[in-house]
Design a protein around this motif. Sequence first.
Motif, short mmCIF file in Angstrom:
data_model
loop_
_atom_site.label_atom_id
_atom_site.label_comp_id
_atom_site.label_asym_id
_atom_site.label_seq_id
_atom_site.Cartn_x
_atom_site.Cartn_y
_atom_site.Cartn_z
N PRO A 180 81.45 38.80 32.82
CA PRO A 180 80.18 39.21 33.42
C PRO A 180 79.16 38.07 33.41
CG PRO A 180 80.92 40.78 31.75
CD PRO A 180 81.77 39.56 31.62
N ARG A 181 78.34 38.05 34.44
CA ARG A 181 77.19 37.14 34.45
C ARG A 181 76.20 37.59 33.37
NH1 ARG A 181 76.57 33.88 38.96
NH2 ARG A 181 78.02 34.31 40.68
N ASN A 182 75.61 36.62 32.70
CA ASN A 182 74.62 36.93 31.68
C ASN A 182 73.26 37.25 32.31
OD1 ASN A 182 76.37 36.48 29.50
ND2 ASN A 182 76.02 34.27 29.60
N LEU A 183 72.51 38.09 31.64
CA LEU A 183 71.17 38.45 32.09
C LEU A 183 70.20 37.37 31.62
CD1 LEU A 183 69.63 40.80 33.48
CD2 LEU A 183 69.30 41.77 31.20
N PRO A 184 69.59 36.60 32.56
CA PRO A 184 68.80 35.42 32.16
C PRO A 184 67.33 35.74 31.90
CG PRO A 184 69.01 35.46 34.54
CD PRO A 184 69.72 36.70 34.02
N GLY A 236 71.56 46.37 38.14
CA GLY A 236 72.55 46.07 39.16
C GLY A 236 73.16 47.32 39.75
N ALA A 237 73.06 47.47 41.06
CA ALA A 237 73.56 48.67 41.75
C ALA A 237 74.80 48.35 42.57
CB ALA A 237 72.48 49.28 42.62
N GLY A 238 75.75 47.65 41.93
CA GLY A 238 77.07 47.50 42.53
C GLY A 238 77.93 48.68 42.12
N TYR A 239 79.23 48.59 42.37
CA TYR A 239 80.10 49.72 42.05
C TYR A 239 80.12 50.02 40.56
CZ TYR A 239 81.74 49.72 46.86
OH TYR A 239 81.80 49.81 48.22
N VAL A 280 74.26 45.86 31.80
CA VAL A 280 74.08 44.79 32.78
C VAL A 280 75.30 44.69 33.68
CG1 VAL A 280 73.61 42.33 33.11
CG2 VAL A 280 72.64 43.55 31.12
N GLY A 281 75.09 44.84 34.98
CA GLY A 281 76.17 44.72 35.95
C GLY A 281 75.72 43.90 37.14
N ILE A 282 75.54 42.60 36.94
CA ILE A 282 74.99 41.73 37.98
C ILE A 282 76.02 40.75 38.52
CG2 ILE A 282 72.60 41.98 37.24
CD1 ILE A 282 72.87 39.34 35.72
#
Length: 407
Positions: A107-111, A146-149, A233-235
């Motif tokens: 996962p991408r980190n929340l910056p 994050g509003a992905g799947y 977090v889902g980015i």
Amino acid sequence: MVLGGGQAAAQAIQSLRMGGYDGELTLVGAEAALPYQRPPLSKAYMKGEFAEERLYFKPAAWYEDNNVDLVLSTRATAINRADRTVEIEHGGKLDYDALIIATGSRPRNLPIEGANLEHVYALRDLADVERIRPQMVAGRSIVIVGAGYIGLEAAAVAQQMGLKATVLEMAPRVLARVTSPVMSEFYENEHRRQGVDIRTETSLSKLEGTEDGAVSKAVLSDGTILDADIVLVGIGILPNEELAKDAGISCNNGILVDRDARTSDPRVFAAGDCASRPLVHFGRSGRLESVHNAIEQGKLAAAAILGKSRPVEDCPWFWSDQYDLKLQIAGLSEGYDQIVVRGNPEDRKFAAFYLKNGTLIAVDAINSPPEFLASKKLIMSGAKISADILADTSISMKEIAAKASAA
């Protein structure tokens, strides 16, 4: 040797043994668990409806019976192409004749400030769910970034478990990077109807915590403050390509492979989320984050190692389960110039077809298996179909597919 413990790694191992490979076969996995499937993590497994053993592709006995050496809880740290060895943690080395890299993604980190507070999670593996699940208590507030799947699936699960769910999305609509406004509007409406607070064009400024270091508040860029007992977090994700890149293997947002999953080193293959492959039905290359892709590339790599004919490359397919909605996707909609809706979204059973220059390139099918199944074949054949015919529900998808095949 196979590096990884997900779908692509498991498929490659199975295909090699089923294809007649009788040499030494080693799987190196960073996690303690046997190779397992990821999709249920954000759905049934999160809700406690799915035992861990059901996630495993094969039981431990299968690997023993098939002479597969499992090296688990161990990370590969370097690939030495000159002497064909893989270095592993704690100083060991393993030899290979052929190597399959199936290390997946992260996962991408929340910056932002506060991202390291307690109860701020990503959702990628079993350990993530084991940390999250005890916190999923009815009445608590969860903020999903994050509003992905993955984000929407987690929101659906949280709402069904009695949490107060808020979804934050920087884009003007949910699923903006992966689908059309038609589908975005449908899912936004559905989640709001279920009680989820969907906030688009909204960014997170920082997270605040309690004295003991647990997250408690989410501060938005406009100054709004939300209660947040849990933050998920889902980015997006990044391919785990570093092992290959450090070994001098060609990478570009993924390990570059050919149609046989072979990298720039002919003895090294890559499969799954970490690989960037030719998308033969769409005339370009890219990464596919899907079960289909992992299965297919695992088979392709195994076939190439065995010297067998290349398996048929299927139309890409994906799915998402949210509430009682089964979304099945075939193809890739990027670059479409026309959308055709078949059925009525208000019935919660419809399909959106994507065409480019009159050719069907993708479909999003909600609770509509015939539209999904027929479209897979039509996309692979490069069928041109009239928008009026696709929209006409009096004509079955079987008829449409038959007429297109005969044309």
